[in-house]
Design a protein around this motif. Sequence first.
Motif, PDB file in Angstrom:
ATOM      1  N   UNK A 160       0.861  -1.173   0.062  1.00  0.00           N
ATOM      2  CA  UNK A 160      -0.021   0.050  -0.108  1.00  0.00           C
ATOM      3  C   UNK A 160       0.868   1.221   0.052  1.00  0.00           C
ATOM      4  N   UNK A 161       0.702   2.135  -1.023  1.00  0.00           N
ATOM      5  CA  UNK A 161       1.712   3.403  -1.147  1.00  0.00           C
ATOM      6  C   UNK A 161       1.168   4.279  -0.103  1.00  0.00           C
ATOM      7  N   UNK A 162       0.195   4.148   0.848  1.00  0.00           N
ATOM      8  CA  UNK A 162      -0.082   5.135   1.853  1.00  0.00           C
ATOM      9  C   UNK A 162       0.548   4.632   2.995  1.00  0.00           C
ATOM     10  N   UNK A 163       0.165   3.595   3.600  1.00  0.00           N
ATOM     11  CA  UNK A 163       0.533   2.947   4.942  1.00  0.00           C
ATOM     12  C   UNK A 163       2.142   2.072   4.629  1.00  0.00           C
ATOM     13  N   UNK A 164       2.274   1.774   3.406  1.00  0.00           N
ATOM     14  CA  UNK A 164       3.342   0.794   3.292  1.00  0.00           C
ATOM     15  C   UNK A 164       3.047  -0.652   3.807  1.00  0.00           C
ATOM     16  N   UNK A 165       1.886  -0.807   3.945  1.00  0.00           N
ATOM     17  CA  UNK A 165       1.364  -2.303   4.637  1.00  0.00           C
ATOM     18  C   UNK A 165       1.315  -3.156   3.664  1.00  0.00           C
ATOM     19  N   UNK A 166       1.004  -4.336   3.720  1.00  0.00           N
ATOM     20  CA  UNK A 166       0.455  -5.343   2.898  1.00  0.00           C
ATOM     21  C   UNK A 166      -0.954  -5.078   2.217  1.00  0.00           C
ATOM     22  N   UNK A 167      -1.004  -5.551   1.031  1.00  0.00           N
ATOM     23  CA  UNK A 167      -2.441  -5.234   0.342  1.00  0.00           C
ATOM     24  C   UNK A 167      -2.423  -6.306  -0.556  1.00  0.00           C
ATOM     25  N   UNK A 168      -3.409  -7.263  -0.130  1.00  0.00           N
ATOM     26  CA  UNK A 168      -3.608  -8.419  -0.969  1.00  0.00           C
ATOM     27  C   UNK A 168      -4.251  -8.086  -2.295  1.00  0.00           C
ATOM     28  N   UNK A 169      -3.695  -8.150  -3.465  1.00  0.00           N
ATOM     29  CA  UNK A 169      -4.510  -7.572  -4.687  1.00  0.00           C
ATOM     30  C   UNK A 169      -5.004  -8.782  -5.672  1.00  0.00           C
ATOM     31  N   UNK A 170      -6.186  -8.498  -5.754  1.00  0.00           N
ATOM     32  CA  UNK A 170      -6.823  -9.754  -6.438  1.00  0.00           C
ATOM     33  C   UNK A 170      -6.623  -9.776  -8.047  1.00  0.00           C
ATOM     34  N   UNK A 171      -6.043 -10.526  -8.580  1.00  0.00           N
ATOM     35  CA  UNK A 171      -5.691 -10.453 -10.070  1.00  0.00           C
ATOM     36  C   UNK A 171      -6.924 -11.200 -10.899  1.00  0.00           C
ATOM     37  N   UNK A 172      -7.232 -10.504 -11.791  1.00  0.00           N
ATOM     38  CA  UNK A 172      -8.389 -11.262 -12.436  1.00  0.00           C
ATOM     39  C   UNK A 172      -8.070 -10.817 -14.061  1.00  0.00           C
ATOM     40  N   UNK A 173      -7.181 -11.381 -14.641  1.00  0.00           N
ATOM     41  CA  UNK A 173      -6.673 -11.294 -16.016  1.00  0.00           C
ATOM     42  C   UNK A 173      -7.423 -12.032 -16.940  1.00  0.00           C
ATOM     43  N   UNK A 174      -7.790 -11.269 -18.127  1.00  0.00           N
ATOM     44  CA  UNK A 174      -8.511 -12.148 -19.156  1.00  0.00           C
ATOM     45  C   UNK A 174      -7.999 -11.413 -20.284  1.00  0.00           C
ATOM     46  N   UNK A 175      -6.663 -11.996 -20.921  1.00  0.00           N
ATOM     47  CA  UNK A 175      -6.408 -11.202 -21.987  1.00  0.00           C
ATOM     48  C   UNK A 175      -6.397 -12.014 -23.445  1.00  0.00           C
ATOM     49  N   UNK A 176      -6.703 -11.305 -24.288  1.00  0.00           N
ATOM     50  CA  UNK A 176      -6.667 -11.937 -25.745  1.00  0.00           C
ATOM     51  C   UNK A 176      -5.687 -11.287 -26.471  1.00  0.00           C
ATOM     52  N   UNK A 177      -4.557 -12.233 -26.892  1.00  0.00           N
ATOM     53  CA  UNK A 177      -3.413 -11.947 -27.503  1.00  0.00           C
ATOM     54  C   UNK A 177      -3.253 -12.366 -29.079  1.00  0.00           C
ATOM     55  N   UNK A 178      -3.117 -11.440 -30.115  1.00  0.00           N
ATOM     56  CA  UNK A 178      -3.407 -11.821 -31.263  1.00  0.00           C
ATOM     57  C   UNK A 178      -1.780 -12.152 -31.803  1.00  0.00           C
TER      58      UNK A 178
END
Length: 163
Positions: free
Chosen positions: A70-88
Amino acid sequence: MSQQIVIDSLSFAREGKALQGELPVSGLERLHDALAEIAGSVVFRLAGRMSRQDKPQLVLEVTGQVPVICQRCLGRLDYPLSIDSVLELIADEVDLSQDELEDDTRDFLVAQKELDVVALVEDEIILALPSAPRHDDCALPDSNTRGTKVSPFAALAALKKAT
Ligand SMILES: [Zn+2]
């Protein structure tokens, strides 16, 4: 621990192949600088297909939680990934027309005989992570640093003094 998964990207797409797996975050070294802790794993699923315009594509889904800072408190922040990419898949970057280059809805990848799937997953995660992540309800009190904002407690104290 080395983890390497290599595919021939064009034949993977043409043959409609699919693969999935789980990658420990410890092996995704290019992410490490952005993380609060080298822990956990991500799950990916890669599928090849031909688009309606008969273009070879790779569809990449990545899910999981990565512990960013976390860029405010510098604590840990579990960021949920949900990537759905289409690559040509394209033969070469120079093949792209100006229209295609400017089309934000399409992502292109130069076809490779030996595509490093782990590096691709890593690239997509790097693109997906916020540049300045913050807790939604970050607990660090910052009313002092903002100056102009009067806390409700200060207002209450002023009220008490007045009576
Ligand atoms: Zn925070």
